[in-house]
Design a protein around this motif. Structure first.
Motif, PDB file in Angstrom:
ATOM      1  N   GLY A  83       0.804  -1.210   0.000  1.00 20.60           N
ATOM      2  CA  GLY A  83       0.000   0.000   0.000  1.00 20.60           C
ATOM      3  C   GLY A  83       0.838   1.261   0.000  1.00 20.60           C
ATOM      4  N   PHE A  84       0.307   2.287  -0.639  1.00 20.84           N
ATOM      5  CA  PHE A  84       0.893   3.622  -0.668  1.00 20.84           C
ATOM      6  C   PHE A  84      -0.236   4.610  -0.450  1.00 20.84           C
ATOM      7  CE2 PHE A  84       3.845   1.085  -3.091  1.00 20.84           C
ATOM      8  CZ  PHE A  84       5.084   1.600  -2.751  1.00 20.84           C
ATOM      9  N   ASN A  85       0.094   5.758   0.158  1.00 24.35           N
ATOM     10  CA  ASN A  85      -0.915   6.788   0.354  1.00 24.35           C
ATOM     11  C   ASN A  85      -0.248   8.149   0.388  1.00 24.35           C
ATOM     12  OD1 ASN A  85      -0.524   7.857   3.250  1.00 24.35           O
ATOM     13  ND2 ASN A  85      -0.445   5.634   3.501  1.00 24.35           N
ATOM     14  N   ARG A  89      -1.200  18.256  -2.827  1.00 26.71           N
ATOM     15  CA  ARG A  89      -0.816  19.595  -2.386  1.00 26.71           C
ATOM     16  C   ARG A  89      -1.063  20.666  -3.444  1.00 26.71           C
ATOM     17  NH1 ARG A  89       4.760  19.009   1.095  1.00 26.71           N
ATOM     18  NH2 ARG A  89       3.802  17.903   2.842  1.00 26.71           N
ATOM     19  N   GLU A  90      -0.970  20.272  -4.704  1.00 27.36           N
ATOM     20  CA  GLU A  90      -1.182  21.223  -5.804  1.00 27.36           C
ATOM     21  C   GLU A  90      -1.735  20.452  -6.989  1.00 27.36           C
ATOM     22  OE1 GLU A  90       1.509  24.069  -8.712  1.00 27.36           O
ATOM     23  OE2 GLU A  90       2.300  23.561  -6.730  1.00 27.36           O
ATOM     24  N   ILE A  91      -2.765  21.022  -7.627  1.00 27.45           N
ATOM     25  CA  ILE A  91      -3.391  20.383  -8.786  1.00 27.45           C
ATOM     26  C   ILE A  91      -3.594  21.456  -9.836  1.00 27.45           C
ATOM     27  CG2 ILE A  91      -5.391  19.096  -9.627  1.00 27.45           C
ATOM     28  CD1 ILE A  91      -5.841  18.306  -6.598  1.00 27.45           C
ATOM     29  N   ALA A  92      -2.891  21.339 -10.960  1.00 22.35           N
ATOM     30  CA  ALA A  92      -2.998  22.304 -12.051  1.00 22.35           C
ATOM     31  C   ALA A  92      -3.092  21.544 -13.372  1.00 22.35           C
ATOM     32  CB  ALA A  92      -1.806  23.259 -12.038  1.00 22.35           C
ATOM     33  N   PRO A  93      -4.290  20.990 -13.660  1.00 27.29           N
ATOM     34  CA  PRO A  93      -4.430  20.190 -14.878  1.00 27.29           C
ATOM     35  C   PRO A  93      -4.204  21.034 -16.126  1.00 27.29           C
ATOM     36  CG  PRO A  93      -6.488  20.221 -13.589  1.00 27.29           C
ATOM     37  CD  PRO A  93      -5.512  21.118 -12.916  1.00 27.29           C
ATOM     38  N   PRO A  94      -3.617  20.490 -17.155  1.00 25.40           N
ATOM     39  CA  PRO A  94      -3.052  19.143 -17.241  1.00 25.40           C
ATOM     40  C   PRO A  94      -1.525  19.138 -17.123  1.00 25.40           C
ATOM     41  CG  PRO A  94      -3.319  19.969 -19.446  1.00 25.40           C
ATOM     42  CD  PRO A  94      -3.725  21.093 -18.491  1.00 25.40           C
ATOM     43  N   HIS A  95      -0.955  20.124 -16.450  1.00 27.63           N
ATOM     44  CA  HIS A  95       0.507  20.247 -16.503  1.00 27.63           C
ATOM     45  C   HIS A  95       1.256  20.025 -15.192  1.00 27.63           C
ATOM     46  CE1 HIS A  95       0.268  21.460 -20.626  1.00 27.63           C
ATOM     47  NE2 HIS A  95      -0.633  22.360 -20.314  1.00 27.63           N
ATOM     48  N   ARG A  96       0.565  20.010 -14.054  1.00 32.38           N
ATOM     49  CA  ARG A  96       1.311  19.908 -12.794  1.00 32.38           C
ATOM     50  C   ARG A  96       0.448  19.237 -11.723  1.00 32.38           C
ATOM     51  NH1 ARG A  96       5.824  22.484 -10.322  1.00 32.38           N
ATOM     52  NH2 ARG A  96       5.464  22.994  -8.135  1.00 32.38           N
ATOM     53  N   LEU A  97       1.090  18.334 -10.974  1.00 29.88           N
ATOM     54  CA  LEU A  97       0.436  17.648  -9.873  1.00 29.88           C
ATOM     55  C   LEU A  97       1.488  17.431  -8.785  1.00 29.88           C
ATOM     56  CD1 LEU A  97      -2.249  16.230  -8.993  1.00 29.88           C
ATOM     57  CD2 LEU A  97      -1.256  14.116  -9.912  1.00 29.88           C
ATOM     58  N   VAL A  98       1.188  17.900  -7.569  1.00 32.43           N
ATOM     59  CA  VAL A  98       2.117  17.732  -6.447  1.00 32.43           C
ATOM     60  C   VAL A  98       1.379  16.970  -5.354  1.00 32.43           C
ATOM     61  CG1 VAL A  98       3.564  18.894  -4.730  1.00 32.43           C
ATOM     62  CG2 VAL A  98       3.275  19.906  -7.017  1.00 32.43           C
ATOM     63  N   ASN A  99       2.007  15.895  -4.885  1.00 35.76           N
ATOM     64  CA  ASN A  99       1.409  15.110  -3.811  1.00 35.76           C
ATOM     65  C   ASN A  99       2.497  14.493  -2.943  1.00 35.76           C
ATOM     66  OD1 ASN A  99       1.387  13.240  -6.434  1.00 35.76           O
ATOM     67  ND2 ASN A  99       1.696  11.921  -4.667  1.00 35.76           N
ATOM     68  N   THR A 100       2.092  14.140  -1.716  1.00 36.15           N
ATOM     69  CA  THR A 100       2.988  13.398  -0.849  1.00 36.15           C
ATOM     70  C   THR A 100       2.783  11.909  -1.107  1.00 36.15           C
ATOM     71  OG1 THR A 100       1.403  13.329   0.971  1.00 36.15           O
ATOM     72  CG2 THR A 100       2.954  15.196   0.921  1.00 36.15           C
ATOM     73  N   GLU A 101       3.769  11.099  -0.657  1.00 36.10           N
ATOM     74  CA  GLU A 101       3.680   9.652  -0.856  1.00 36.10           C
ATOM     75  C   GLU A 101       4.418   8.929   0.266  1.00 36.10           C
ATOM     76  OE1 GLU A 101       4.766   6.183  -4.149  1.00 36.10           O
ATOM     77  OE2 GLU A 101       5.310   8.266  -4.546  1.00 36.10           O
ATOM     78  N   TYR A 114       7.214  11.821   4.679  1.00 37.94           N
ATOM     79  CA  TYR A 114       6.622  11.556   3.378  1.00 37.94           C
ATOM     80  C   TYR A 114       7.486  12.129   2.257  1.00 37.94           C
ATOM     81  CZ  TYR A 114       2.117   9.849   5.090  1.00 37.94           C
ATOM     82  OH  TYR A 114       1.140   9.098   5.673  1.00 37.94           O
ATOM     83  N   ALA A 115       7.549  11.405   1.145  1.00 38.65           N
ATOM     84  CA  ALA A 115       8.162  11.948  -0.069  1.00 38.65           C
ATOM     85  C   ALA A 115       7.202  12.980  -0.649  1.00 38.65           C
ATOM     86  CB  ALA A 115       8.407  10.838  -1.082  1.00 38.65           C
ATOM     87  N   VAL A 116       7.748  13.960  -1.351  1.00 40.93           N
ATOM     88  CA  VAL A 116       6.936  14.929  -2.074  1.00 40.93           C
ATOM     89  C   VAL A 116       7.237  14.753  -3.558  1.00 40.93           C
ATOM     90  CG1 VAL A 116       6.413  17.364  -2.468  1.00 40.93           C
ATOM     91  CG2 VAL A 116       6.933  16.555  -0.145  1.00 40.93           C
TER      92      VAL A 116
END
Length: 178
Positions: A83-85, A89-101, A114-116
């Motif tokens: 599992g991963f979760n 943090r940032e959503i700018a379709p369709p060019h940028r997506l930032v999330n932790t993992e 968490y990784a970013v």
């Protein structure tokens, strides 16, 4: 899709570089518009079709696509659940997506553990270059992640995404992507 992209096979072409002591950068091209690559990353029905191995049994694929929203993937491989979760943090379709993992096998992770992941998608002439900068809290953690053999699983997943994106426009799966 144009005829010149239909002939390309980019399987196994993702490249990992080390731009700093705590980061690694994944770079790969897809013969598809950025909007379709972004959609493949952010739509549970599509993620289930490319993320992981073909033998993976999906248990959980949740995506709450909003800033502060959570995502979680859990698959079973044989007797092992993986599992991963994380959090968007940032959503700018369709060019940028930032999330932790975070890998769910890590005991008692703190937010700073968490990784970013910062994904950017740049499209030129129907070819999208994906770059995912993965920032870890330390060099030791980054090196430990890279030593897991994650690169082979990553290649399989991105190859499966390529295959999903290249399906004929009149196929039901391609309609789901488009």
């Amino acid at each position: 899709m144009t005829s010149n992209t239909a002939l390309r096979n980019r399987h196994g072409s993702a490249v990992i570089t080390l731009p700093s002591d705590t980061d690694y950068l994944i770079t790969r091209q897809f013969d598809a518009p950025a909007r379709l690559v972004f959609k493949a990353f952010t739509t549970p029905e599509l993620v289930r079709r490319w993320w992981g191995f073909p033998t993976s049994e999906w248990l959980v694929c949740e995506i709450d696509l909003r800033v502060g929203g959570q995502w979680r993937y859990v698959v079973r491989e044989g007797e092992m659940e993986i599992g991963f979760n994380g959090e968007y943090r940032e959503i700018a379709p369709p060019h940028r997506l930032v999330n932790t993992e975070m890998f769910e096998g890590v005991p008692d992770p703190r937010p700073e553990d968490y990784a970013v992941n910062t994904m950017t998608l740049e499209e030129v002439d129907g070819v999208t270059t994906m770059k995912v900068l993965v920032h870890h809290p330390s060099r030791e953690v980054r090196d430990m992640v890279l030593a897991t053999g994650m690169e082979s699983g990553m290649q399989v997943s991105y190859d499966r995404m390529e295959d999903l994106l290249r399906e004929d426009a009149d196929a039901p799966a391609a309609a789901a992507v488009g």
